[in-house]
Design a protein around this motif. Structure first.
Motif, short mmCIF file in Angstrom:
data_model
loop_
_atom_site.label_atom_id
_atom_site.label_comp_id
_atom_site.label_asym_id
_atom_site.label_seq_id
_atom_site.Cartn_x
_atom_site.Cartn_y
_atom_site.Cartn_z
N MET A 107 60.19 30.13 19.61
CA MET A 107 60.02 30.04 21.05
C MET A 107 60.51 28.68 21.53
SD MET A 107 58.57 32.12 23.31
CE MET A 107 58.10 32.06 25.05
N ASN A 108 61.11 28.65 22.70
CA ASN A 108 61.49 27.38 23.32
C ASN A 108 60.28 26.80 24.06
OD1 ASN A 108 64.08 27.57 22.41
ND2 ASN A 108 64.98 28.14 24.36
N VAL A 109 60.01 25.52 23.82
CA VAL A 109 58.89 24.86 24.51
C VAL A 109 59.41 23.60 25.20
CG1 VAL A 109 57.14 25.78 22.95
CG2 VAL A 109 58.21 23.59 22.43
N PRO A 110 58.81 23.23 26.33
CA PRO A 110 59.25 22.04 27.06
C PRO A 110 58.88 20.75 26.31
CG PRO A 110 57.92 23.51 28.45
CD PRO A 110 57.76 23.97 27.05
N LEU A 111 59.63 19.70 26.60
CA LEU A 111 59.33 18.36 26.11
C LEU A 111 58.83 17.52 27.27
CD1 LEU A 111 62.49 17.68 23.89
CD2 LEU A 111 60.24 18.43 23.12
N HIS A 112 57.70 16.85 27.05
CA HIS A 112 57.16 15.93 28.04
C HIS A 112 57.36 14.50 27.54
CE1 HIS A 112 54.23 18.86 30.28
NE2 HIS A 112 55.49 19.29 30.24
N PHE A 113 58.00 13.67 28.35
CA PHE A 113 58.30 12.30 27.94
C PHE A 113 57.32 11.34 28.63
CE2 PHE A 113 62.18 14.79 27.68
CZ PHE A 113 62.57 14.55 26.36
N GLU A 114 56.50 10.68 27.82
CA GLU A 114 55.49 9.77 28.35
C GLU A 114 55.96 8.32 28.30
OE1 GLU A 114 51.88 10.45 26.21
OE2 GLU A 114 51.33 12.17 27.45
N ASN A 115 55.43 7.52 29.22
CA ASN A 115 55.68 6.07 29.26
C ASN A 115 57.16 5.73 29.43
OD1 ASN A 115 52.89 5.37 28.83
ND2 ASN A 115 53.17 5.99 26.69
N ARG A 116 57.82 6.45 30.31
CA ARG A 116 59.24 6.13 30.58
C ARG A 116 59.39 4.72 31.14
NH1 ARG A 116 62.74 11.11 32.91
NH2 ARG A 116 61.67 12.87 31.96
N GLU A 117 58.65 4.44 32.22
CA GLU A 117 58.79 3.16 32.88
C GLU A 117 58.21 2.02 32.05
OE1 GLU A 117 60.59 2.96 35.55
OE2 GLU A 117 60.84 5.14 35.51
N GLU A 118 57.26 2.35 31.17
CA GLU A 118 56.61 1.32 30.34
C GLU A 118 57.33 1.08 29.02
OE1 GLU A 118 55.02 3.98 31.62
OE2 GLU A 118 54.11 2.95 33.33
N SER A 119 58.39 1.84 28.75
CA SER A 119 59.11 1.66 27.48
C SER A 119 59.80 0.31 27.43
CB SER A 119 60.14 2.78 27.30
OG SER A 119 61.14 2.68 28.30
N LYS A 120 60.04 -0.18 26.20
CA LYS A 120 60.71 -1.48 26.02
C LYS A 120 62.07 -1.49 26.72
CE LYS A 120 58.69 -2.64 21.50
NZ LYS A 120 58.99 -2.87 20.06
N GLY A 121 62.81 -0.41 26.54
CA GLY A 121 64.15 -0.36 27.12
C GLY A 121 64.15 -0.36 28.63
N ALA A 122 63.21 0.39 29.24
CA ALA A 122 63.14 0.44 30.69
C ALA A 122 62.75 -0.92 31.27
CB ALA A 122 62.15 1.51 31.13
N LYS A 123 61.82 -1.61 30.58
CA LYS A 123 61.40 -2.94 31.04
C LYS A 123 62.55 -3.94 30.95
CE LYS A 123 56.46 -2.60 30.02
NZ LYS A 123 55.35 -3.12 29.18
N ALA A 124 63.47 -3.69 30.01
CA ALA A 124 64.62 -4.59 29.85
C ALA A 124 65.76 -4.21 30.79
CB ALA A 124 65.10 -4.56 28.40
#
Length: 218
Positions: A107-124
């Motif tokens: 079965m295909n299931v959705p992916l939920h991505f948490e802490n996008r804005e808090e990630s190291k890369g986003a902060k940089a």
């Protein structure tokens, strides 16, 4: 797996063909089919608005559903949904597959991505790029999750998370990984921010060139 229950009322459809399907839609219903298990495929009629209410829930797409046909209930999953080419709220056809308890399913299931804005890369200053919003998994029906969560906290610029790095609940596998290392694709990554180039200054034509010099000599 959530305790939420989705119930679908349907009736057997004997009048088949494109003309019959168009009549169904004019009456506010849609054609559907259920297949799989140890039973023969059955053509169905489902109320369009009732189905739309279910489609508002993400869980409906990766959940065990209760399909009631003439007083008999089957456990099914939604396998395919045909929508109108440009009217996204109009469903043209639905396919359901019966499940068998104790038998593994894909079965295909959705992916939920948490802490996008808090990630190291986003902060940089990096840009989070989602490559796959869902993946195919294999598990027993009772283990089917509504979604899988991926934590981006430690993801830095120029890094990615691949299929093999997704934390899976017990009993769940990703069939794609069994096909070899080349199938361990990235599902999300963080790219460096785009740097806009400053427009180059146009060179100004030189003045006082040969023509002026010639005029002075004259």
């Amino acid at each position: 797996m959530s305790n939420e229950t989705f119930k679908i009322e349907a009736s057997v459809r004997d009048d088949l063909g494109k003309g019959a399907s168009r009549r169904l839609r004019r009456e506010g219903n849609i054609p559907a089919i259920v297949y799989g298990g140890k039973k023969a495929p059955v053509s169905l009629t489902i109320n369009h608005n009732e189905l739309l209410k279910h489609l508002d829930h993400e869980a409906f797409f990766s959940h065990i559903l209760e399909l009631n046909v003439g007083g008999e209930t089957d456990e099914v999953v939604l396998r395919d949904l045909h929508r109108h080419p440009y009217k996204t709220t109009v469903v043209l056809h639905a396919d359901f597959q019966r499940i068998t308890r104790g038998q593994k399913m894909r079965m295909n299931v959705p992916l939920h991505f948490e802490n996008r804005e808090e990630s190291k890369g986003a902060k940089a200053g990096g840009v989070v790029s989602v490559i796959h919003n869902e993946i195919e998994i294999e598990c027993l029906p009772r283990q089917l999750p509504e979604y899988l969560t991926i934590d981006l906290s430690d993801l830095d610029v120029n890094e990615a998370i691949h299929l093999s790095e997704i934390k899976l609940p017990e009993g769940i596998a990703i069939p794609e990984l069994a096909l070899g290392e080349g199938h361990d694709v990235a599902v999300v990554g963080i790219h460096p921010p785009k740097v806009e180039k400053e427009p180059e200054e146009e060179e100004q034509p030189e003045t006082g060139g040969e023509e002026e010099k010639g005029e002075e000599e004259a």
